[in-house]
Scaffold this active site. Structure first.
Site, PDB file in Angstrom:
ATOM      1  N   THR A 100       0.823  -1.211   0.000  1.00 48.23           N
ATOM      2  CA  THR A 100       0.000   0.000   0.000  1.00 48.23           C
ATOM      3  C   THR A 100       0.856   1.260   0.000  1.00 48.23           C
ATOM      4  OG1 THR A 100      -1.789  -1.146   1.158  1.00 48.23           O
ATOM      5  CG2 THR A 100      -1.778   1.267   1.265  1.00 48.23           C
ATOM      6  N   SER A 139      -6.482  -0.913  -7.009  1.00 48.66           N
ATOM      7  CA  SER A 139      -6.177  -1.185  -5.606  1.00 48.66           C
ATOM      8  C   SER A 139      -4.709  -1.581  -5.533  1.00 48.66           C
ATOM      9  CB  SER A 139      -7.056  -2.328  -5.081  1.00 48.66           C
ATOM     10  OG  SER A 139      -6.562  -2.833  -3.852  1.00 48.66           O
ATOM     11  N   THR A 140      -4.121  -1.381  -4.372  1.00 54.00           N
ATOM     12  CA  THR A 140      -2.798  -1.961  -4.138  1.00 54.00           C
ATOM     13  C   THR A 140      -2.814  -3.443  -4.492  1.00 54.00           C
ATOM     14  OG1 THR A 140      -2.280  -0.405  -2.358  1.00 54.00           O
ATOM     15  CG2 THR A 140      -1.120  -2.522  -2.331  1.00 54.00           C
ATOM     16  N   ASN A 141      -3.939  -4.088  -4.181  1.00 59.64           N
ATOM     17  CA  ASN A 141      -4.018  -5.545  -4.263  1.00 59.64           C
ATOM     18  C   ASN A 141      -3.982  -6.098  -5.677  1.00 59.64           C
ATOM     19  OD1 ASN A 141      -4.346  -5.089  -1.572  1.00 59.64           O
ATOM     20  ND2 ASN A 141      -6.484  -5.749  -1.477  1.00 59.64           N
ATOM     21  N   HIS A 187      33.890 -39.707  -9.171  1.00 58.56           N
ATOM     22  CA  HIS A 187      34.207 -39.872  -7.746  1.00 58.56           C
ATOM     23  C   HIS A 187      35.512 -39.152  -7.394  1.00 58.56           C
ATOM     24  CE1 HIS A 187      31.180 -43.151  -7.314  1.00 58.56           C
ATOM     25  NE2 HIS A 187      31.521 -43.390  -8.566  1.00 58.56           N
ATOM     26  N   SER A 317      46.692 -12.446  -2.856  1.00 58.54           N
ATOM     27  CA  SER A 317      47.011 -12.539  -1.435  1.00 58.54           C
ATOM     28  C   SER A 317      47.686 -11.274  -0.952  1.00 58.54           C
ATOM     29  CB  SER A 317      47.924 -13.746  -1.182  1.00 58.54           C
ATOM     30  OG  SER A 317      48.355 -13.779   0.164  1.00 58.54           O
ATOM     31  N   LYS A 323      50.577 -14.827  -5.881  1.00 61.27           N
ATOM     32  CA  LYS A 323      49.439 -15.740  -5.822  1.00 61.27           C
ATOM     33  C   LYS A 323      48.251 -15.158  -6.587  1.00 61.27           C
ATOM     34  CE  LYS A 323      47.130 -18.753  -2.467  1.00 61.27           C
ATOM     35  NZ  LYS A 323      45.736 -18.620  -2.898  1.00 61.27           N
ATOM     36  N   GLU A 330      34.754 -17.599  -7.553  1.00 66.13           N
ATOM     37  CA  GLU A 330      34.443 -17.522  -6.122  1.00 66.13           C
ATOM     38  C   GLU A 330      33.289 -16.555  -5.883  1.00 66.13           C
ATOM     39  OE1 GLU A 330      38.978 -18.357  -4.411  1.00 66.13           O
ATOM     40  OE2 GLU A 330      38.249 -16.307  -4.679  1.00 66.13           O
TER      41      GLU A 330
END
Length: 463
Positions: A100, A139-141, A187, A317, A323, A330
């Site tokens: 609303t 209406s908001t609805n 695996h 790093s 590095k 990520e």
């Protein structure tokens, strides 16, 4: 010059900043809901204004709204849709149930812009009233859930484009490396030969399948409940309003908007939005899994797999010189986990409606918008910064392949499973390659074995 003006509503008087284009109900919402500090999504703001514009035209077509006021409302909406006054939409994303406060924020800004254009003053709602004219038949609805659906339709092509861009990059890498043989891994252990081409083509195919499933959500999103008014009954709407406003939205958005068969049902149910969120979740599960693979394949560079090299985008790093980390993937992982959280919130809010209305719509919409934007941006960034410059270390792939005992599997149909097992044992025990043992035992020449490996990896056949 006064820094504020006094406005009045059913609760009494309140000061509103003199230069604000919003009014008293928006000012109350600012005071009531200092929750997240996040203003409404811009696509959502524009979608809601588009609805207000369409409603004015639909009401004018039946002479419920006269030409002068209609044009003033249209002109005000067009200014906002052009990018002006967006800073006047200031209600926190966590607000009054159903939205609303945001609906009145839109109504007040449009009314004030229209009245000033007609020679009036801000905060004096004549001749254009935010409730009687801007919100006529609405209406908001029914406006808020429709705005959420329109916003999702606006964002969906961007997400699909991000999916397509990433799939294209994986497909390009696959084509460039269709003959780059490597060891598959199941695996997390050595398995039969495959190729970088096959591995990366699979990623492209998976992403395209996700994209198609996302695209299939569009039809349901185009079904709107606008015209249902407060409880899905259509109370206080002009004759034929639902169909007229839907037709105008088709013209304004270009989307195939249709009126839902049951306006009350469409007001209550958010499952079309949940279905979209579910497909975003499915995409996210695949994207984060693939991102994990990229990080694993790029691990090293000396003590990991190191089969692919990702372009460096920043030092990795603060203490270890030289590095480099797979930061783009990520980042993509982190975004994916957040998107999964948004989907969980959407699911909870989808079932949280009661009777004729789901009052959780503001936060539900916000969670969906964030998920779509964040995932689009993160996928685009990973594609641009890493996939476009990704290289394959073919020598590394070959080195791993030829030290893999799993190559003995290729001998099954030539010398039998048991004999091939003996070759595998000898390779494992001696540390010599399967190729070397095959040549030593005169099972086949080195060139023939290499050709066998290539056929098995590329074509899945050895004959």
């Amino acid at each position: 010059m006064n820094s504020s003006r006094i406005e009045t509503d059913s609760l009494g008087q309140l000061e509103v900043p003199a230069d604000a284009w919003y009014g008293i109900q928006t000012a109350r919402a600012i005071d009531n809901f200092p929750i997240s500090g996040r203003m409404p999504d811009q696509d959502f703001v524009l979608a809601h204004i588009t609805i207000k514009r369409a409603a004015a035209i639909a009401n004018n077509q039946t002479d419920w709204l006269d030409d002068k006021l209609t044009q003033a409302i249209i002109d005000a909406c067009d200014k906002i849709l052009a990018g002006d006054y967006l800073d006047q939409f200031v209600v926190d994303r966590f607000q009054a149930g159903a939205g609303t406060s945001h609906n009145m924020n839109s109504n007040e800004v449009i009314a004030n812009l229209a009245n000033v254009a007609l020679g009036g003053k801000r905060g004096v709602y004549a001749p254009v009233n935010p409730n009687d004219h801007v919100n006529m038949g609405q209406s908001t609805n029914d406006t808020i859930p429709t705005a959420i659906r329109l916003t999702a339709l606006k964002k969906l092509p961007r997400l699909l484009a991000a999916v397509d861009t990433m799939a294209n990059e994986y497909e390009r890498i696959a084509k460039d490396n269709k003959n780059t043989v490597k060891s598959a891994r199941t695996h997390l252990q050595d398995a039969v030969p495959t190729t970088i081409g096959r591995e990366f083509a699979a990623y492209a195919w998976i992403l395209r399948r996700c994209g198609q499933r996302l695209a299939d959500c569009k039809t349901a999103l185009c079904e709107i409940g606008l015209g249902g008014s407060a409880a899905g009954t259509g109370l206080n709407t002009s004759p034929g309003y639902a169909n007229r406003v839907a037709a105008e939205l088709v013209r304004l958005t270009g989307d195939p908007i249709v009126v839902a068969d049951d306006l009350a049902g469409q007001m209550q149910s958010m499952t079309d939005l949940q279905a979209l969120s579910s497909e975003i979740r499915n995409l996210t599960l695949e994207v984060t899994r693939i991102a994990n693979d990229m990080r694993l394949l790029a691990s090293g560079p000396r003590t990991g797999l190191g089969e692919i090299c990702l372009p460096p985008v920043q030092p990795g790093s603060s203490i270890m010189p030289g590095k480099i980390n797979p930061v783009m993937f990520e980042m993509l992982n982190q975004v994916c986990y957040q998107v999964l959280g948004q989907d969980h919130a959407i699911a909870g809010m989808t079932q949280a409606g009661q009777l004729e209305l789901n009052v959780m719509m503001p936060a539900l919409g916000s969670a969906l918008f964030d998920a779509m934007d964040w995932l689009s941006n993160a996928m685009n960034a990973a594609s641009e910064k890493n996939l476009k410059g990704l290289t394959v270390d073919t020598a590394r792939c070959a080195a791993f392949l030829h030290t893999s005992v799993a190559l003995a599997t290729l001998l099954n149909t030539r010398i039998g499973y048991t004999a091939a097992g003996e070759v595998a044992k000898l390779s494992e025990k001696s540390g010599r390659s399967v190729r070397e043992i095959v040549v030593e035992k005169a099972l086949m020449s080195g060139d023939d074995f290499d050709a066998l490996v290539l056929r098995a990896a590329r074509d899945g056949k050895i004959d």
